[in-house]
Design an enzyme around this catalytic site. Sequence first.
Site, PDB file in Angstrom:
ATOM      1  N   LYS A 109       0.813  -1.219   0.000  1.00 36.10           N
ATOM      2  CA  LYS A 109       0.000   0.000   0.000  1.00 36.10           C
ATOM      3  C   LYS A 109       0.843   1.265   0.000  1.00 36.10           C
ATOM      4  O   LYS A 109       0.477   2.267  -0.616  1.00 36.10           O
ATOM      5  CB  LYS A 109      -0.950  -0.008   1.194  1.00 36.10           C
ATOM      6  CG  LYS A 109      -2.123  -0.956   1.047  1.00 36.10           C
ATOM      7  CD  LYS A 109      -3.094  -0.787   2.198  1.00 36.10           C
ATOM      8  CE  LYS A 109      -4.358  -1.581   1.970  1.00 36.10           C
ATOM      9  NZ  LYS A 109      -4.148  -3.013   1.931  1.00 36.10           N
TER      10      LYS A 109
ATOM     11  N   GLU B  69      -3.455   6.569   7.556  1.00 33.70           N
ATOM     12  CA  GLU B  69      -4.171   7.491   6.684  1.00 33.70           C
ATOM     13  C   GLU B  69      -5.141   8.327   7.496  1.00 33.70           C
ATOM     14  O   GLU B  69      -5.678   7.867   8.522  1.00 33.70           O
ATOM     15  CB  GLU B  69      -4.960   6.735   5.611  1.00 33.70           C
ATOM     16  CG  GLU B  69      -4.105   6.069   4.563  1.00 33.70           C
ATOM     17  CD  GLU B  69      -4.928   5.348   3.508  1.00 33.70           C
ATOM     18  OE1 GLU B  69      -4.349   5.004   2.461  1.00 33.70           O
ATOM     19  OE2 GLU B  69      -6.146   5.140   3.728  1.00 33.70           O
TER      20      GLU B  69
ATOM     21  N   HIS C 122     -15.157  -3.247   8.457  1.00 32.38           N
ATOM     22  CA  HIS C 122     -14.439  -2.794   7.257  1.00 32.38           C
ATOM     23  C   HIS C 122     -14.536  -3.800   6.122  1.00 32.38           C
ATOM     24  O   HIS C 122     -13.727  -3.768   5.194  1.00 32.38           O
ATOM     25  CB  HIS C 122     -12.968  -2.497   7.574  1.00 32.38           C
ATOM     26  CG  HIS C 122     -12.778  -1.526   8.692  1.00 32.38           C
ATOM     27  ND1 HIS C 122     -13.207  -0.226   8.626  1.00 32.38           N
ATOM     28  CD2 HIS C 122     -12.226  -1.681   9.928  1.00 32.38           C
ATOM     29  CE1 HIS C 122     -12.915   0.390   9.764  1.00 32.38           C
ATOM     30  NE2 HIS C 122     -12.328  -0.469  10.557  1.00 32.38           N
TER      31      HIS C 122
ATOM     32  N   ARG D  76      -7.151  -8.474  -8.898  1.00 32.01           N
ATOM     33  CA  ARG D  76      -7.826  -9.766  -9.030  1.00 32.01           C
ATOM     34  C   ARG D  76      -9.296  -9.525  -9.336  1.00 32.01           C
ATOM     35  O   ARG D  76      -9.765  -8.386  -9.384  1.00 32.01           O
ATOM     36  CB  ARG D  76      -7.718 -10.553  -7.722  1.00 32.01           C
ATOM     37  CG  ARG D  76      -8.215  -9.730  -6.514  1.00 32.01           C
ATOM     38  CD  ARG D  76      -8.382 -10.564  -5.283  1.00 32.01           C
ATOM     39  NE  ARG D  76      -8.577  -9.769  -4.082  1.00 32.01           N
ATOM     40  CZ  ARG D  76      -9.724  -9.209  -3.718  1.00 32.01           C
ATOM     41  NH1 ARG D  76     -10.790  -9.332  -4.493  1.00 32.01           N
ATOM     42  NH2 ARG D  76      -9.815  -8.511  -2.603  1.00 32.01           N
TER      43      ARG D  76
END
Length: 653
Positions: A120, A204, A239, A296
Amino acid sequence: MRRTPFGKLLVANRGEIAMRILRTARQLGLRTVAVYSDADADSPHVAQADEAVRIGPAAPAQSYLDIEALLAAARATGADAVHPGYGFLAENAAFAQRCLDAGLVFVGPSPESIRAMGDKAAAKQRMQSAGVPCIPGYQGEDQDAATLLREAGAIGWPVMIKASAGGGGRGMRLVEDAGQFAALLHSAQSEALHAFGDATVILERAIRAPRHVEIQVMADRHGHAIHLGERDCSVQRRHQKIIEETPSPAVSPALRERMGQAALAAVRAINYEGAGTLEFLLDASGDFWFMEMNTRLQVEHPVTEALTGLDLVALQLRIAAGEPLALRQEDVRLDGHAIEVRLCAESPEHGFMPRSGVLAAWQPAGPPLRVEHALRPGSEVPPHYDSMIAKVVAHGRTREEARQRLLRGLADTVALGVPTNQHFLQRCLAHPAFVAGEATTGFIAQHQDALLAPDPVQDLQAALAAAALLQAGTRHAPSPLAHALATPLRFELDGQAHQATVQRVGGGQYAVALDGAAPEVVGLGPIDGEGRLALLRGGVQAELRVAHSGSRLLLHLDGRARELSDTSLAPPADAGGGAGDGLLRAAMSGRVTALLASEGEVVVAGQPLLTLEAMKMEHLHCAPRAGRVSAVHVAVGDQVAMRQLVAEVAAAT
């Protein structure tokens, strides 16, 4: 560009996604190979393939994550291509490389592309360079807890901790303030390490109540790339997505074009090939930020297929064979509206805890709904894998038509023996905020009380039916839930204790006095071979489905599953017990991944004592009261059963 044709496809996955891929592969004329763990030996996906190979024990690390076993299965069967599905090794660059090194076609992007987007931190840097808007945060190599706390403070609270190496909600924690940071950082790193083998995290800025909107892309090796519109995946718990729809109620044609172009810029930046998804957060002003790219096929790809009329798996297979995309952006048509829900083995009323067990009854909804599953009556839902057991998809000319069809289809779905989120999904679809198209990522947290509130009308009808069934005896509910005489009854329905007095009044009718109320007449029709019977109450007839699982009677009524236990012969429950006794029991079946306190340690109520991993998520188990840890009955790596005693806390003296 080089073509790479293949004739036999190994599907390196399980369950419904394996069934989905095998179906399209067969339609394209390919020979197919399934793989299975010991837990999946009787799974329908094994029978669906031309050949099947056992790859190891139930634990994912010894089967579906075992690269050597998968490559050996390909060699043994002569497979020349591998489709990884989603989850497990689908975004593992090392697996993709090993497939290529073995001369196998990997149905997916190159190892380089997977690496570029799998980390990430590096992915955000690449996207920023490509002009894709990204959320402010920290992606540094220094993972010292003090450094991360300092960086979080600089970003500003609240902050999101995310596993750098993975996704799917694992290794992700929302931190409201500095006081929570240390505990949640440890939890996120531990879950990331067990899920992805890498404890690295990024930070973040947390965007309050955004929408989660993603763009589906397809790209070939000849330089052509298209997007297939957006999917709104805002309705989530832990999440993780549970409802997805397309198009998004919040996305205009102009915004779709902007987001689509950003997604294609990302694709071009990494020379991407195959199916992929760019995930964004979208705020009320129309600004959006890149979160991650899933390299994917997505769980929610059927809603895009419903709108476009395309088979995304077929596109993947053709691209992997080296064929150019047969359509351009202007050829993509979005027709109507589609919504998907994920049916999961879990208990929403208990914090969405995953559940495992045996499905005593399973009957999915029929057309016009699309149901993706790998289940049959008697199927075991093991604790080792993801909690999703099926996907239910509705398509309509309008959003409201799709929503109504999905509601009806969920109500018609019979899943008995393992708790699921079936009724919770219906509540979500019927909630005014969802009906109005206003759901954000905060939807469940904001409306959880209403979504989980009891339904007194349905609860009363189910309890009356349960009492009548117990009294009906062998005509309807074979022993041990049989009462031949009109005697007082005690029973539990979904864990709620009831008392009743029931009297046969003839003609299949019973006078039920429930919990001290005046008697009410309930009628039961004859039961058929599939467990169906008619329930008559107040002149209204409804269908009731029943199934047995040990000493439990399982009911499906008014679109929801119920569990009935006869307690008439058991001693009354003690008034005490529970948290006050200091006994900590496992909330689900799972594997102990960490012990966070030791015997003799003084703890406060709610302090984490251990973590259990079940269905790919870690769950903290906390001290039931303040005191001293008097016993720990498990060790790291132990597999425990639901309700098993794992620790004891003696009262403080």
